[in-house]
Enzyme design. Structure first.
Site, short mmCIF file in Angstrom:
data_model
loop_
_atom_site.label_atom_id
_atom_site.label_comp_id
_atom_site.label_asym_id
_atom_site.label_seq_id
_atom_site.Cartn_x
_atom_site.Cartn_y
_atom_site.Cartn_z
CB ILE A 1 -12.92 9.95 -0.05
CG1 ILE A 1 -11.99 10.44 -1.19
CG2 ILE A 1 -13.16 8.47 -0.09
CD1 ILE A 1 -10.71 9.90 -1.47
CB SER B 1 -6.67 6.85 3.43
OG SER B 1 -6.25 8.27 3.17
NE ARG B 2 -1.47 9.34 -0.56
CZ ARG B 2 -2.35 9.10 -1.44
NH1 ARG B 2 -3.32 8.19 -1.50
NH2 ARG B 2 -2.58 10.13 -2.29
CG ASP C 1 -7.00 0.86 -3.43
OD1 ASP C 1 -6.80 0.01 -4.16
OD2 ASP C 1 -6.90 2.16 -3.61
CD GLU D 1 0.81 2.64 -2.77
OE1 GLU D 1 -0.12 2.09 -1.81
OE2 GLU D 1 0.67 3.41 -3.55
CG HIS E 1 -2.95 3.75 -4.85
ND1 HIS E 1 -2.20 4.17 -4.12
CD2 HIS E 1 -4.08 4.59 -5.05
CE1 HIS E 1 -2.50 5.47 -3.85
NE2 HIS E 1 -3.66 5.79 -4.24
CB ALA F 1 -9.88 3.33 -4.46
CG PHE F 2 -7.22 6.80 -8.86
CD1 PHE F 2 -6.43 5.69 -8.36
CD2 PHE F 2 -7.17 7.06 -10.07
CE1 PHE F 2 -5.36 5.23 -9.15
CE2 PHE F 2 -6.15 6.72 -10.84
CZ PHE F 2 -5.35 5.68 -10.47
P1 NAD Z 1 -10.14 15.50 2.36
O1 NAD Z 1 -9.00 16.42 2.39
O2 NAD Z 1 -11.34 15.90 1.52
O3 NAD Z 1 -10.64 14.89 3.70
C1 NAD Z 1 -9.80 14.27 4.71
C2 NAD Z 1 -10.28 14.39 6.09
O4 NAD Z 1 -9.49 13.94 6.95
C3 NAD Z 1 -10.79 15.96 6.32
O5 NAD Z 1 -12.17 15.96 6.86
C4 NAD Z 1 -9.73 16.36 7.54
O6 NAD Z 1 -10.18 17.05 8.48
C5 NAD Z 1 -9.62 14.77 8.28
N1 NAD Z 1 -8.35 14.79 9.01
C6 NAD Z 1 -7.20 15.30 8.88
N2 NAD Z 1 -6.39 14.83 9.86
C7 NAD Z 1 -7.19 13.94 10.54
C8 NAD Z 1 -7.00 13.38 11.62
N3 NAD Z 1 -5.75 13.34 12.50
N4 NAD Z 1 -7.81 12.51 12.26
C9 NAD Z 1 -8.90 12.40 11.69
N5 NAD Z 1 -9.45 13.13 10.58
C10 NAD Z 1 -8.45 13.71 9.81
O7 NAD Z 1 -9.26 14.29 1.45
P2 NAD Z 1 -10.10 13.30 0.73
O8 NAD Z 1 -10.55 13.75 -0.73
O9 NAD Z 1 -11.42 12.67 1.34
O10 NAD Z 1 -9.15 11.96 0.60
C11 NAD Z 1 -8.64 11.48 1.60
C12 NAD Z 1 -7.61 10.69 1.48
O11 NAD Z 1 -7.87 9.47 0.63
C13 NAD Z 1 -6.31 11.49 0.84
O12 NAD Z 1 -5.50 12.00 1.53
C14 NAD Z 1 -5.87 10.42 0.11
O13 NAD Z 1 -4.50 10.07 0.79
C15 NAD Z 1 -6.57 9.17 -0.08
N6 NAD Z 1 -7.08 8.86 -1.66
C16 NAD Z 1 -6.75 7.80 -2.01
C17 NAD Z 1 -7.23 7.38 -3.26
C18 NAD Z 1 -7.07 6.04 -3.79
O14 NAD Z 1 -7.20 5.74 -5.01
N7 NAD Z 1 -6.83 4.85 -3.03
C19 NAD Z 1 -7.66 8.14 -4.07
C20 NAD Z 1 -8.14 9.63 -3.65
C21 NAD Z 1 -7.59 9.86 -2.55
#
Ligand code: NAD
Length: 332
Positions: free
Chosen positions: A155, A233-234, A258, A263, A295, A297-298
């Site tokens: 993302i 993200s979370r 989001d 939540e 929530h 975004a997806f």
């Molecule tokens: P991903 O696993 O592809 O990418 C996560 C990135 O974060 C990786 O590059 C990892 O190296 C990095 N990371 C890990 N620990 C870290 C730290 N301490 N500091 C900085 N970077 C760090 O995941 P993604 O698919 O890109 O998704 C990211 C997050 O988005 C998910 O974990 C999820 O919580 C959230 N998400 C939210 C929605 C939504 O609808 N709001 C939908 C999908 C995912």
């Protein structure tokens, strides 16, 4: 083979029923979250399918194991709500959907930025009341602004590309550098420098013990005055109370979330007739420069189709001992 779903909404049921034509699974849908309150009532089942706010703790997993569960399938990317070690101990496989439509989430982050900046939500209501004044709607041009991205996985990388396309200077922090992004002009910097330099900060790393309250009173202090913070993200990445103080002192100029730490009792529900007891969320929503979405975004058609397809393929492979090709989807 039986799959029991938790936290389902009508759209989940529609997509999963349509997607089942190729598999013929037997389904049970629960609207409630999975947690200690419901797990004893679950009928024996081969797999469970859960979402972001289900609580798949060690105690819950112990009962699931007694019910014959062999697979825990997350129909989302994040897996901070599942006790992976407990699943391993009970020889239950855990799978997720690592990437379904990263652009869907990245595009929503952009939507939040544009809404907060150009105040289209206010303009929409104003003109409907025949108020054509521009007072209070002043925004800023995105081109040339510095955007800080924390986490450049699926993302975050899509978001970097979008923001570079808007003419922004994109700087990023991740524990792992993505060389493709470096080649396309994104600059990796230490976290402190990203927080110090950015006009807009967008969070895209997972929630882990290391990232819990990554945004707190002391990291907020290091940011530019008037910075915009976006979290798709979370919720646990942000210390909400610290953020409220930063909004009050105007250190934080805009907040788009989001996701929210508490939540699970609120999001995905229509509470329009209820009294909301969460004073923190109510305080947040009272700021004119805060945008909260629930929530979503997806939530695109393409993403839901992909989530359904990958989840059912994962479960089918695990229950029928087929070759599991999608290795990043397999957590145990
Ligand atoms: P991903 O696993 O592809 O990418 C996560 C990135 O974060 C990786 O590059 C990892 O190296 C990095 N990371 C890990 N620990 C870290 C730290 N301490 N500091 C900085 N970077 C760090 O995941 P993604 O698919 O890109 O998704 C990211 C997050 O988005 C998910 O974990 C999820 O919580 C959230 N998400 C939210 C929605 C939504 O609808 N709001 C939908 C999908 C995912």
């Amino acid at each position: 083979m039986k799959i029991t779903f938790f936290s389902t909404q009508p759209y989940d049921r529609d997509f999963f029923i349509k997607g089942n034509a190729a598999y013929g699974f037997e389904y049970t849908f629960f609207e409630t979250h999975l947690g200690p309150h419901i797990v004893q009532a679950v009928e024996p089942t081969d797999a469970i399918c859960v979402f972001v706010n289900d609580k798949v703790t060690a105690a819950v997993i112990e009962v699931l194991a007694q019910k014959g569960v062999k697979v825990i399938a997350l129909r989302c990317a994040g897996f901070n709500n599942v006790d992976i070690e407990a699943a391993k101990a009970h020889q239950i496989s855990v799978c997720r959907v690592p990437a379904y439509s990263p652009e869907a989430v990245a595009e929503h982050a952009l939507a939040m930025i544009l809404t907060l900046n150009r105040k289209t939500h206010k303009a929409y209501n104003r003109v409907r009341e025949q108020n054509f004044s521009l007072n209070g709607l002043l925004g800023f041009t995105l081109k040339g602004k510095t955007v800080g991205v924390i986490g450049t996985g699926h993302i975050g990388a899509a978001f970097c590309t979008i923001m570079a396309g808007m003419g922004c200077r994109v700087i990023a922090y991740d524990v792992q550098i993505n060389p493709q992004l470096t080649k396309s002009g994104i600059t990796y910097l230490p976290l402190e420098q990203v927080l110090e330099q950015a006009d807009i900060i967008s969070l895209h790393c997972p929630l882990t013990p290391q990232t819990h309250h990554l945004i707190n009173a002391s990291t907020l202090q290091t940011m530019k005055k008037g910075v915009m913070l976006i979290n798709t993200s979370r919720g646990g990445l942000i210390d909400t109370h610290a953020v409220i103080e930063a909004l009050k002192s105007q250190k934080l100029g805009y907040l788009g979330i989001d996701v929210y730490e508490q939540e699970e009792q609120i999001f995905f529900k229509d509470l329009s007739e209820n009294i909301i007891a969460d004073d923190t969320l109510q305080r947040l929503m009272a700021f004119p420069n805060v945008l909260v979405t629930a929530h979503q975004a997806f939530f695109t058609k393409e993403a839901l189709e992909e989530i359904t397809h990958i989840t059912l393929t994962n479960i089918d492979a695990l229950l029928h001992h087929k070759n599991f090709t999608n290795q990043t989807a397999l957590l145990v």
